[in-house]
Write a protein that holds these residues in place. Sequence first.
Motif, short mmCIF file in Angstrom:
data_model
loop_
_atom_site.label_atom_id
_atom_site.label_comp_id
_atom_site.label_asym_id
_atom_site.label_seq_id
_atom_site.Cartn_x
_atom_site.Cartn_y
_atom_site.Cartn_z
N LEU A 174 -26.90 6.10 4.73
CA LEU A 174 -27.60 5.52 5.50
C LEU A 174 -28.17 3.95 3.98
CD1 LEU A 174 -31.08 7.87 6.17
CD2 LEU A 174 -29.99 6.59 7.40
N LEU A 177 -25.31 1.62 5.85
CA LEU A 177 -26.11 0.70 6.81
C LEU A 177 -27.27 0.44 6.10
CD1 LEU A 177 -25.51 3.72 9.39
CD2 LEU A 177 -24.04 1.33 8.73
N ASP A 178 -27.87 0.19 5.14
CA ASP A 178 -28.74 0.05 4.33
C ASP A 178 -30.38 -0.60 5.57
OD1 ASP A 178 -30.50 -2.54 3.08
OD2 ASP A 178 -29.88 -3.62 3.69
N TYR A 179 -30.15 1.55 5.81
CA TYR A 179 -31.42 1.64 6.80
C TYR A 179 -32.11 2.83 5.82
CZ TYR A 179 -28.76 0.78 10.72
OH TYR A 179 -28.65 0.00 12.01
N ASN A 183 -35.23 8.76 7.27
CA ASN A 183 -35.21 8.12 8.76
C ASN A 183 -35.33 8.72 9.58
OD1 ASN A 183 -34.48 6.36 10.70
ND2 ASN A 183 -33.65 5.28 8.80
N ASN A 185 -35.79 7.20 12.86
CA ASN A 185 -35.62 5.80 13.43
C ASN A 185 -34.67 6.56 14.38
OD1 ASN A 185 -33.92 3.92 14.66
ND2 ASN A 185 -35.67 2.27 13.78
N ASP A 187 -33.11 5.09 16.96
CA ASP A 187 -31.26 3.82 16.86
C ASP A 187 -30.59 3.99 16.11
OD1 ASP A 187 -32.19 2.99 19.92
OD2 ASP A 187 -33.66 1.68 19.44
N GLN A 188 -31.44 3.68 14.59
CA GLN A 188 -30.59 3.56 13.56
C GLN A 188 -29.54 5.03 13.52
OE1 GLN A 188 -33.87 2.25 10.62
NE2 GLN A 188 -33.57 0.61 11.08
N LEU A 189 -30.23 6.35 13.27
CA LEU A 189 -29.33 7.17 13.70
C LEU A 189 -28.65 7.67 14.51
CD1 LEU A 189 -32.79 9.87 13.00
CD2 LEU A 189 -31.46 8.90 10.82
N ARG A 190 -28.79 7.38 15.46
CA ARG A 190 -27.62 7.38 15.99
C ARG A 190 -26.57 6.03 15.56
NH1 ARG A 190 -30.02 5.47 20.73
NH2 ARG A 190 -30.64 7.03 20.76
N THR A 191 -26.91 5.07 15.04
CA THR A 191 -26.00 4.37 14.31
C THR A 191 -25.15 5.07 13.47
OG1 THR A 191 -26.51 2.12 15.27
CG2 THR A 191 -25.05 2.07 13.40
N LEU A 192 -26.13 5.74 13.04
CA LEU A 192 -25.81 6.78 11.79
C LEU A 192 -24.86 7.20 11.81
CD1 LEU A 192 -25.68 7.57 8.23
CD2 LEU A 192 -27.40 8.79 8.98
#
Length: 342
Positions: A174, A177-179, A183, A185, A187-192
């Motif tokens: 995280l 990725l600067d998240y 978390n 979110n 979309d952010q978790l999918r990217t992670l």
Amino acid sequence: MKTHILALSAAMLAASTATAFAEGKLNIYNWGNYTSPELIEKFEKTYGIDVTIDGYDSNETLLAKVQEGGTGYDVVMPGDYMVKIMIEQGLLAKIEPDQMENFNNMVPEWVNVWWDEGRHYSVPWQWGTTSFTVDGEVYKGDVNTLSLMFDPPPELVGRINMLNDMNDVINAGLRYLDYPRCNDNPDQLRTLTEMLVKAKEGWRTMDYATIEKLTSGDVDLSQSWNGAAMRARKQRPTLVYAYPKEGFTGFMDNVAVLKDAPNMDNAKLFINFIMAPENAALISNFAGYANGIAGSEKFMNPDMIDAPEIVMPEDAPTPEFVPPCSKQVVDYYNKIWTRLKQ
């Protein structure tokens, strides 16, 4: 003079209680390779108590074991967020360390902590940071970036060990990725998840045995705790501990007593015992971390005072202590972890 008085009071306490607790027992459940044999030997001789120690490899393993009940353990060493969880679940005894004789030795900043405000359930064991250590002869570039774990250069591909720890791996991802942490979110978790799965192709192992992995030459980079990194460097001097610009985790492992501890009085003796500076130093000298007890520095090994793994550079980010996440977030993380471990 203060140290002299403290030592005298500890000796008086030992003299007054050793007979009462002779042939007693104390059962400790701690992280593996984290308990000073010298400390235990001193405690046993001081109070006539036989100590047994079993080990675990994660906060979650500790929690699952204690939730089963009837463990027979007295003293446990949960991390900061796990102390809060165990208090909320009614698993820890309210032993009031703040009323014990040696409590005044605690560094004030570690008293009013978010996981145990005022210290009614726990005292510090060791505190430090979670980052990574890398061989500076193998990789000669800037080590202070998480990209070495998640987008490694060719010389480190297949030479990386990550901790077998869901929170440490996910939180590092995280940050890279600067998240935000905890978390939820999608979309952010999918990217992670996609980033971690791809990064895993460049990892060799996921293992808690960071010292052994590094000193054996099995890997050239390992996600690691700073104390373990220092111990590894003593055997492999080219190792360098990183302070990533993207940030890193701060942690404190604490000493607490289980609510169903069979040897409650002996457990309380141990809690007070480790708050004496000379005893806290024994823990640090073995494990390689700071301890949160004022005056212990005078008893520490000289090489700890200025070790690069212990003393952070002035330009390093402030370590982040991550609180427990919601059940929804933990469920998300478990799914990511299951996918990553396939």
